[in-house]
Enzyme design. Structure first.
Site, PDB file in Angstrom:
ATOM      1  N   ASP A 225      57.136   3.137  97.863  1.00  0.00           N
ATOM      2  CA  ASP A 225      56.186   3.722  98.816  1.00  0.00           C
ATOM      3  C   ASP A 225      54.886   3.980  98.051  1.00  0.00           C
ATOM      4  O   ASP A 225      54.883   4.067  96.821  1.00  0.00           O
ATOM      5  CB  ASP A 225      56.732   5.052  99.396  1.00  0.00           C
ATOM      6  CG  ASP A 225      56.130   5.384 100.761  1.00  0.00           C
ATOM      7  OD1 ASP A 225      56.837   5.263 101.775  1.00  0.00           O
ATOM      8  OD2 ASP A 225      54.936   5.749 100.804  1.00  0.00           O
TER       9      ASP A 225
ATOM     10  N   ASN B 294      58.675  -3.002 105.137  1.00  0.00           N
ATOM     11  CA  ASN B 294      58.576  -2.061 106.245  1.00  0.00           C
ATOM     12  C   ASN B 294      57.314  -1.201 106.216  1.00  0.00           C
ATOM     13  O   ASN B 294      56.925  -0.653 107.244  1.00  0.00           O
ATOM     14  CB  ASN B 294      59.838  -1.172 106.209  1.00  0.00           C
ATOM     15  CG  ASN B 294      59.697   0.072 107.017  1.00  0.00           C
ATOM     16  OD1 ASN B 294      59.768   0.021 108.241  1.00  0.00           O
ATOM     17  ND2 ASN B 294      59.476   1.198 106.350  1.00  0.00           N
TER      18      ASN B 294
ATOM     19  N   TYR C  60      46.523  -3.043 115.143  1.00  0.00           N
ATOM     20  CA  TYR C  60      47.975  -2.843 115.025  1.00  0.00           C
ATOM     21  C   TYR C  60      48.703  -3.974 115.756  1.00  0.00           C
ATOM     22  O   TYR C  60      49.585  -4.637 115.200  1.00  0.00           O
ATOM     23  CB  TYR C  60      48.376  -1.481 115.600  1.00  0.00           C
ATOM     24  CG  TYR C  60      49.817  -1.117 115.313  1.00  0.00           C
ATOM     25  CD1 TYR C  60      50.191  -0.585 114.089  1.00  0.00           C
ATOM     26  CD2 TYR C  60      50.805  -1.318 116.266  1.00  0.00           C
ATOM     27  CE1 TYR C  60      51.520  -0.263 113.817  1.00  0.00           C
ATOM     28  CE2 TYR C  60      52.129  -0.993 116.011  1.00  0.00           C
ATOM     29  CZ  TYR C  60      52.482  -0.465 114.782  1.00  0.00           C
ATOM     30  OH  TYR C  60      53.795  -0.159 114.517  1.00  0.00           O
TER      31      TYR C  60
ATOM     32  N   LYS D 196      50.994  -6.888 113.982  1.00  0.00           N
ATOM     33  CA  LYS D 196      52.430  -7.021 114.255  1.00  0.00           C
ATOM     34  C   LYS D 196      52.750  -8.379 114.885  1.00  0.00           C
ATOM     35  O   LYS D 196      53.812  -8.944 114.623  1.00  0.00           O
ATOM     36  CB  LYS D 196      52.916  -5.860 115.123  1.00  0.00           C
ATOM     37  CG  LYS D 196      52.817  -4.493 114.426  1.00  0.00           C
ATOM     38  CD  LYS D 196      53.618  -4.435 113.130  1.00  0.00           C
ATOM     39  CE  LYS D 196      53.653  -3.039 112.519  1.00  0.00           C
ATOM     40  NZ  LYS D 196      54.436  -2.964 111.279  1.00  0.00           N
TER      41      LYS D 196
ATOM     42  N   ILE E  65      59.617   5.143 117.999  1.00  0.00           N
ATOM     43  CA  ILE E  65      60.632   5.838 117.208  1.00  0.00           C
ATOM     44  C   ILE E  65      60.046   7.167 116.749  1.00  0.00           C
ATOM     45  O   ILE E  65      58.874   7.225 116.336  1.00  0.00           O
ATOM     46  CB  ILE E  65      61.020   4.987 115.958  1.00  0.00           C
ATOM     47  CG1 ILE E  65      61.348   3.528 116.357  1.00  0.00           C
ATOM     48  CG2 ILE E  65      62.171   5.633 115.200  1.00  0.00           C
ATOM     49  CD1 ILE E  65      62.491   3.353 117.328  1.00  0.00           C
TER      50      ILE E  65
ATOM     51  N   THR F 131      59.126   9.420 114.275  1.00  0.00           N
ATOM     52  CA  THR F 131      58.901   9.473 112.814  1.00  0.00           C
ATOM     53  C   THR F 131      57.580  10.205 112.573  1.00  0.00           C
ATOM     54  O   THR F 131      56.819  10.431 113.522  1.00  0.00           O
ATOM     55  CB  THR F 131      58.756   8.051 112.208  1.00  0.00           C
ATOM     56  OG1 THR F 131      57.522   7.486 112.673  1.00  0.00           O
ATOM     57  CG2 THR F 131      59.912   7.134 112.577  1.00  0.00           C
TER      58      THR F 131
END
Ligand code: NAP
Length: 253
Positions: free
Chosen positions: A38, A91, A157, A161, A190, A192
């Site tokens: 990360d 990811n 974005y 993607k 999701i 997060t």
């Protein structure tokens, strides 16, 4: 620990938070030796601690996926530590903000494309160099439902993607005969830090977003992790070039 990823050396980017952290923990529970990466060292070290607590094996290696030197060093560190690279989950990503195309800044466009799309390409590049040398491997890239359908906000974005889905298919075809499988996971919304810290799940918005998911709720990071574990495992040995939705039916409408 033993499971469907026993002794598979696995590299996960963006593993200091959200979907990446849940996946790193799931990979370790399934027996993988995990390299947690990360840009955020604190989050990455926290993921390693959580894996240690359940008796799994992991190390933290910092990297900014938009920088070639970092990604090359990340793959080198993985091989130095564990001897090979069997599975990779590319990811790491950032949200694109809420501005419409005509309001969007060039800086925001470049930043999101650099991390979400160029970052995935750089990871693929250095992972595939290693996988070609050792004779195979399995890779999953994080795309999104916004890589399959249009969205009302975040032009960079959605473009990044859609690019990840295209790059995944391209890589799958190029390396199928070399024993390297490449798939994408396309999550719906999701819960997060990415969605909770932005305006996305702010007052009034959450109900509107939930209503777009036929299943009637948001997803949990662990539900994406389970899919990625399966896609990376030998159980998915004939699956390559697939963009798998895990979205409560969002794109089925
Ligand atoms: P998250 O909780 O924000 O986790 C993303 C992690 O990636 C963070 O630790 C972040 O660090 C890190 N990161 C950011 N830029 C990086 C870089 N240049 N190099 C390395 N790491 C970097 O987000 P998430 O929701 O788990 O998202 C993970 C992936 O799923 C992303 O690709 C996202 O686009 C995708 N996705 C998410 C959803 C959703 O609803 N959550 C839906 C579809 C797809 P910082 O916190 O320091 O930035």
């Amino acid at each position: 620990m033993s499971g469907i990823l026993s002794d598979k050396v696995s590299l996960i980017t963006g593993a200091g938070s959200g979907i990446g952290r849940a996946s790193a923990i799931a990979f370790a529970r399934e027996g993988a030796q995990v390299v947690v990466s990360d840009i955020d060292a604190e989050g990455g070290e926290e993921t390693v601690s959580r894996i240690s607590e359940i008796g799994g094996q992991a190390i933290f290696v910092p990297a900014d996926v938009s920088r070639a030197a970092d990604v090359e060093a990340l793959v080198q560190s993985t091989v130095q530590q564990y001897g090979r690279l069997d599975c990779a989950f590319n990811n790491a990503g950032v949200s694109g903000g809420q501005d419409l195309i005509h309001e969007y800044s060039e800086d925001d466009w470049d930043r999101v494309i650099d991390i979400n799309l160029k970052g995935v390409w750089l990871c693929l590049k250095y992972e595939i160099i290693q996988m070609l040398e050792q004779g195979g491997g399995s890779i999953v890239n994080t795309a999104s439902i916004m890589g399959l359908v249009g969205g009302s906000r975040s032009p960079s974005y959605g473009a990044s993607k859609h690019g990840v889905v295209g790059l995944t298919r391209n890589a799958a075809v190029q390396y199928a005969q070399s024993g390297i499988r490449v798939n994408a996971v396309c999550p719906g919304y999701i819960r997060t830090p990415m969605t909770e810290q932005g305006a996305l799940l702010g007052p009034g918005n959450e109900e509107r977003i939930i209503a777009r998911h036929p299943i009637g709720r948001l997803g949990a990071p662990e539900e994406i992790a389970e899919t990625v574990v399966w896609l990376c495992s030998d159980a998915a040995s004939f699956v390559t070039g697939h963009a798998m939705t895990v979205d409560g039916g969002y794109v089925a409408q």
